[in-house]
Design a protein around this motif. Structure first.
Motif, PDB file in Angstrom:
ATOM      1  N   LEU A 223       0.834  -1.202   0.000  1.00 12.21           N
ATOM      2  CA  LEU A 223       0.000   0.000   0.000  1.00 12.21           C
ATOM      3  C   LEU A 223       0.871   1.256   0.000  1.00 12.21           C
ATOM      4  N   GLU A 224       1.918   1.254   0.788  1.00  6.54           N
ATOM      5  CA  GLU A 224       2.826   2.408   0.808  1.00  6.54           C
ATOM      6  C   GLU A 224       3.479   2.605  -0.552  1.00  6.54           C
ATOM      7  N   ASN A 225       3.899   1.507  -1.186  1.00  2.76           N
ATOM      8  CA  ASN A 225       4.503   1.598  -2.520  1.00  2.76           C
ATOM      9  C   ASN A 225       3.490   2.090  -3.556  1.00  2.76           C
ATOM     10  N   GLN A 226       2.252   1.604  -3.457  1.00  2.20           N
ATOM     11  CA  GLN A 226       1.207   2.021  -4.393  1.00  2.20           C
ATOM     12  C   GLN A 226       0.971   3.518  -4.323  1.00  2.20           C
ATOM     13  N   LEU A 227       0.833   4.049  -3.117  1.00  2.00           N
ATOM     14  CA  LEU A 227       0.566   5.480  -2.976  1.00  2.00           C
ATOM     15  C   LEU A 227       1.753   6.309  -3.445  1.00  2.00           C
ATOM     16  N   ALA A 228       2.963   5.829  -3.175  1.00  2.00           N
ATOM     17  CA  ALA A 228       4.153   6.560  -3.617  1.00  2.00           C
ATOM     18  C   ALA A 228       4.228   6.621  -5.133  1.00  2.00           C
ATOM     19  N   LEU A 229       3.781   5.567  -5.807  1.00  2.00           N
ATOM     20  CA  LEU A 229       3.871   5.499  -7.262  1.00  2.00           C
ATOM     21  C   LEU A 229       2.667   6.149  -7.944  1.00  2.00           C
ATOM     22  N   GLN A 230       1.481   5.941  -7.388  1.00  2.00           N
ATOM     23  CA  GLN A 230       0.260   6.374  -8.064  1.00  2.00           C
ATOM     24  C   GLN A 230      -0.063   7.851  -7.847  1.00  2.00           C
ATOM     25  N   VAL A 231       0.240   8.385  -6.675  1.00  2.00           N
ATOM     26  CA  VAL A 231      -0.092   9.780  -6.359  1.00  2.00           C
ATOM     27  C   VAL A 231       1.120  10.647  -6.663  1.00  2.00           C
ATOM     28  N   LEU A 232       0.944  11.565  -7.604  1.00  2.00           N
ATOM     29  CA  LEU A 232       2.059  12.379  -8.073  1.00  2.00           C
ATOM     30  C   LEU A 232       2.312  13.552  -7.128  1.00  2.00           C
ATOM     31  N   ALA A 233       3.403  14.257  -7.373  1.00  2.00           N
ATOM     32  CA  ALA A 233       3.832  15.321  -6.456  1.00  2.00           C
ATOM     33  C   ALA A 233       2.804  16.441  -6.337  1.00  2.00           C
ATOM     34  N   ASP A 234       1.984  16.629  -7.378  1.00  2.00           N
ATOM     35  CA  ASP A 234       0.966  17.684  -7.318  1.00  2.00           C
ATOM     36  C   ASP A 234      -0.321  17.223  -6.638  1.00  2.00           C
ATOM     37  N   GLY A 235      -0.344  15.984  -6.126  1.00  2.00           N
ATOM     38  CA  GLY A 235      -1.515  15.468  -5.423  1.00  2.00           C
ATOM     39  C   GLY A 235      -2.508  14.752  -6.305  1.00  2.00           C
ATOM     40  N   SER A 236      -2.259  14.736  -7.606  1.00  2.46           N
ATOM     41  CA  SER A 236      -3.184  14.085  -8.533  1.00  2.46           C
ATOM     42  C   SER A 236      -2.886  12.597  -8.642  1.00  2.46           C
ATOM     43  N   HIS A 237      -3.899  11.837  -9.059  1.00  3.14           N
ATOM     44  CA  HIS A 237      -3.704  10.418  -9.314  1.00  3.14           C
ATOM     45  C   HIS A 237      -3.357  10.252 -10.789  1.00  3.14           C
ATOM     46  N   TRP A 238      -2.356   9.463 -11.071  1.00  4.84           N
ATOM     47  CA  TRP A 238      -1.793   9.378 -12.421  1.00  4.84           C
ATOM     48  C   TRP A 238      -2.796   8.910 -13.474  1.00  4.84           C
ATOM     49  N   GLU A 239      -3.881   8.239 -13.062  1.00  2.47           N
ATOM     50  CA  GLU A 239      -4.802   7.662 -14.044  1.00  2.47           C
ATOM     51  C   GLU A 239      -5.630   8.713 -14.777  1.00  2.47           C
ATOM     52  N   GLN A 240      -5.555   9.985 -14.355  1.00  2.00           N
ATOM     53  CA  GLN A 240      -6.201  11.097 -15.057  1.00  2.00           C
ATOM     54  C   GLN A 240      -7.724  10.983 -15.059  1.00  2.00           C
ATOM     55  N   SER A 241      -8.278  10.429 -13.999  1.00  5.13           N
ATOM     56  CA  SER A 241      -9.727  10.376 -13.840  1.00  5.13           C
ATOM     57  C   SER A 241     -10.050  10.720 -12.400  1.00  5.13           C
ATOM     58  N   MET A 242     -10.836  11.775 -12.193  1.00  2.03           N
ATOM     59  CA  MET A 242     -11.198  12.160 -10.834  1.00  2.03           C
ATOM     60  C   MET A 242     -12.007  11.075 -10.139  1.00  2.03           C
ATOM     61  N   MET A 243     -12.789  10.311 -10.903  1.00  5.74           N
ATOM     62  CA  MET A 243     -13.608   9.257 -10.309  1.00  5.74           C
ATOM     63  C   MET A 243     -12.734   8.236  -9.579  1.00  5.74           C
ATOM     64  N   TYR A 244     -11.615   7.894 -10.176  1.00  4.88           N
ATOM     65  CA  TYR A 244     -10.755   6.870  -9.592  1.00  4.88           C
ATOM     66  C   TYR A 244      -9.746   7.475  -8.626  1.00  4.88           C
ATOM     67  N   HIS A 245      -9.442   8.735  -8.793  1.00  5.99           N
ATOM     68  CA  HIS A 245      -8.740   9.492  -7.754  1.00  5.99           C
ATOM     69  C   HIS A 245      -9.539   9.391  -6.453  1.00  5.99           C
ATOM     70  N   MET A 246     -10.846   9.583  -6.552  1.00 12.87           N
ATOM     71  CA  MET A 246     -11.706   9.540  -5.373  1.00 12.87           C
ATOM     72  C   MET A 246     -11.744   8.146  -4.744  1.00 12.87           C
TER      73      MET A 246
END
Length: 669
Positions: A223-246
């Motif tokens: 889980l720690e590795n996932q968040l480090a990789l998936q959540v970018l420095a600007d706070g966005s989720h890399w998948e470019q969809s707010m639905m899945y960010h949520m």
């Protein structure tokens, strides 16, 4: 030993329930959330009759059509959409039965709740190869849903040991199934995080019943590795969809709720990522508090998420952006302490209005934090995952709190649905399209045959003005390369200038699209603007004018999965040779738009619009704005220019004249 194990679990959950205080929470829901409470009871009553409507705020694939299953068949879709099966098997709706019991005192709701879980376990053996009812993502979501139910049912004495241990034994098998089937790509996927978050949460509460083969340690580390990789420095989720960010953010919040605001030091990374993602949500929401339908997303009110964020992070900015009083869903998660902390928390206005999310190429601009503010969303970044759309250089726009230009949405994930690839294509976004070819060619529901290469987005703001420059390189099916540059100037009074600069060798056609919110009506012939349009949303009007004229075409907008609304799109079409530049500007209905000549130093003739676009916006007799955008590098002659007698050296600039005083803003040099 077995009895001691359950006794310890009962004591642990009873201690939680005592602090949670169901009576207090229920009374709060009745008194402060009467509409939501009534809706919960109505939903629970439908579930009593095995009628399903997926209409919760964060349902990933909603379906507002009710379907009654006289016999529950967990792998059958009544509407032929497999996503309906996935929604059915996630069991996120079951807590409505528990809440209805609390609100009404009717024990039948609890009996039906337990029946659903027991029926699922009996009907769905956990097989190593997996089934349509036990996909890994849905298993993670279902187990997280069960855990919260078990905490309350056991802690309140509503479920006995035999019933509870049947569910816990099934969850143990499901966790082992998730671990054995886990694949490397899940580290970068919301799929993976929804699994590991459920496992981590399960060990916080039910560790005695779960596998003791290192699963807990693996899940936390992953889980720690996932968040480090998936959540970018600007706070966005890399998948470019707010639905899945949520979805990712809410999973983190469910974990944080365990510590009730006192997060241990070794989990500080979880709190930090939750805060970063919540901050991004705050800026990405429009003045109506809704997220933009970016890529595979619905238009959804985000205030419940920010309400939870305020309590879980202690950040008063989220209290400012959340609900005035806590909503029912947040109260259900956070209990008495969460409700009281939220009511006592002091709102803190965010220190900045705008966000340039550099890692994802997304820009969010507003003139204030009020509900009648102007708001602009611009995007030109990496595709992200299969949820990404061909939306490079897209613009969404609110004026006086109303959405005017919007994204077309997602509608469906079904492979055979023709609107699925159509809504992913460039033509469904507010962009330019060369020779009718989307810069990203969708292949089925999830893939692409080709996709444009975006360049780094440039953004700068200075006082009341903002400038954004977006660009990408595309390739036509003929193999011909082309470059699209979109330059956008904005000012706080609600003024926009969009300049498109397109380069492609030979003769080509370009279409420029602007999709309107379904509530907006377009009328040709705006006041004082030949060829312009007036866009009306109720009593609010916004004028749109292009260098060449627009035509109105019908289109479909999907604000929510499985739903379509008829709307209209304004389309401008031009043929060009080698290079094309033109402009479109928007301003309020009472603003007079025009142009002002621009002179290169040492020349007596004004420069052409191809070289410098100059547009004026007269707000009143005493106030006006001049927007200036350069499309060419000045490599011959004087490097300084003059407009209204003001010397300028810039690539993007704004002149603001008020009561005879002029201020120059330089946004790009």
């Amino acid at each position: 030993m077995k009895q001691d194990r359950f006794t310890a679990l009962k004591e642990r959950t009873r201690g939680y329930i005592q602090k949670y205080d169901p009576a207090f929470v229920t009374e709060y829901m009745r008194r402060r959330c009467p509409s939501e409470a009534g809706q919960v009871i109505a939903q629970a009553n439908r579930l009593m009759g095995q009628t399903f409507i997926f209409e919760d705020r964060w349902d990933m694939e909603p379906c507002a059509v009710p379907y009654t299953l006289k016999e529950i068949i967990w792998d059958h879709s009544p509407n032929q959409d497999p996503e309906w099966i996935f929604m059915l098997n996630r069991h996120e709706y079951l807590h409505k039965l528990l809440l209805a019991y609390r609100l009404t005192g009717k024990r039948a709701y609890i009996e039906k709740l337990v029946w659903y879980m027991d029926h699922w376990i009996t009907s769905n053996p956990i097989l190593s190869e997996g089934t349509v009812t036990t996909r890994s993502i849905d298993t993670g979501i279902r187990c997280m849903s069960w855990q919260f139910l078990l905490i309350h049912l056991i802690g309140e004495g509503l479920m006995g040991q035999q019933e509870a241990e049947k569910i816990l034994n099934s969850m143990r098998s499901q966790f082992s199934y998730l671990r054995n089937g886990y694949i490397g790509k899940y580290t970068l996927s919301n799929w993976g995080l929804l699994q590991t978050a459920a496992i981590c949460h399960g060990f916080l509460w039910f560790g005695e019943y779960l596998p003791g083969d290192g699963l807990m340690e693996w899940a936390w580390k992953e889980l720690e590795n996932q968040l480090a990789l998936q959540v970018l420095a600007d706070g966005s989720h890399w998948e470019q969809s707010m639905m899945y960010h949520m979805e990712v953010l809410l999973s983190c919040m469910k974990l944080l709720a365990y510590w009730n605001g006192d997060v241990p030091k070794d989990k500080a990374w979880l709190l930090a990522k939750t805060l970063e993602m919540s901050r991004y949500v705050m800026y990405a929401a429009g003045p109506d508090h809704c997220q933009i339908a970016q890529c595979d997303s619905d238009i959804t009110d985000v205030r419940d998420v920010l309400t939870k964020a305020a309590v879980l992070t202690g950040d008063g900015r989220f209290r400012f952006a959340g609900f005035e009083s806590m909503d029912l869903d947040s109260a259900w998660l956070l209990g008495r302490n969460g409700i009281c902390r939220y009511e006592q928390q002091k709102p803190l206005r965010p220190e900045f209005k705008n966000l340039h999310a550099e890692d994802t190429g997304n820009v969010y601009v507003r003139n204030s934090w009020s509900e009648d503010s102007h708001f602009t969303y611009l995007t030109c970044g990496p595709l992200g995952s299969g949820h990404g759309h061909a939306d490079l250089t897209h613009i969404s726009l609110y004026y006086k709190g109303r959405p005017f230009l919007v994204d077309s949405g997602r509608y469906s994930y079904m492979e055979e649905e023709p609107l699925r690839p159509a809504l992913k294509s460039a033509q469904a976004h507010n962009v330019c399209v060369v020779d009718g070819e989307s810069q990203g060619i969708p292949n089925g529901s999830w893939g692409y045959d080709s996709y444009g290469e975006c360049l780094k987005t440039y953004y700068r703001e200075q006082g009341p003005v903002q400038y954004c420059e977006m660009a990408y390189h595309g390739t036509l099916s003929s193999g011909q390369d082309y470059l699209v540059i979109r330059r956008v100037l904005m000012a706080d009074p609600g003024i926009w200038l969009i300049v498109n600069d397109i380069r492609c060798r030979g003769s080509h056609m370009v279409q420029e699209y602007y999709h309107m919110d379904p509530r907006v009506k377009a009328m040709q012939g705006a006041r004082g603007m030949e060829g312009g349009w007036t866009l009306c949303s109720g009593n609010i009007s916004l004028n749109l004018l292009g260098q060449t004229g627009f035509m109105e075409e019908p289109c479909m907008i999907s604000e929510t999965y499985n739903q379509l609304l008829p709307s209209a799109c304004l389309v401008k079409e031009n043929r060009f040779m080698d290079r094309h530049t033109d402009w479109t500007c928007l301003a309020g209905g009472d603003v007079v738009m025009g142009s002002a000549p621009v002179y290169q130093y040492g020349r007596t003739e004004p420069v052409s619009e191809t070289e410098v676009v100059s547009r004026t916006f007269a707000i009143s007799p005493s106030e006006s704005w001049v927007f200036l955008i350069w499309n060419r590098e000045t490599f011959k002659g004087g490097k300084m220019y003059l407009c209204n007698g003001i010397p300028i050296y810039a690539k993007a600039a704004v002149l603001h004249c008020r009561n005879g005083n002029t201020t120059l803003y330089r946004l790009r040099n």
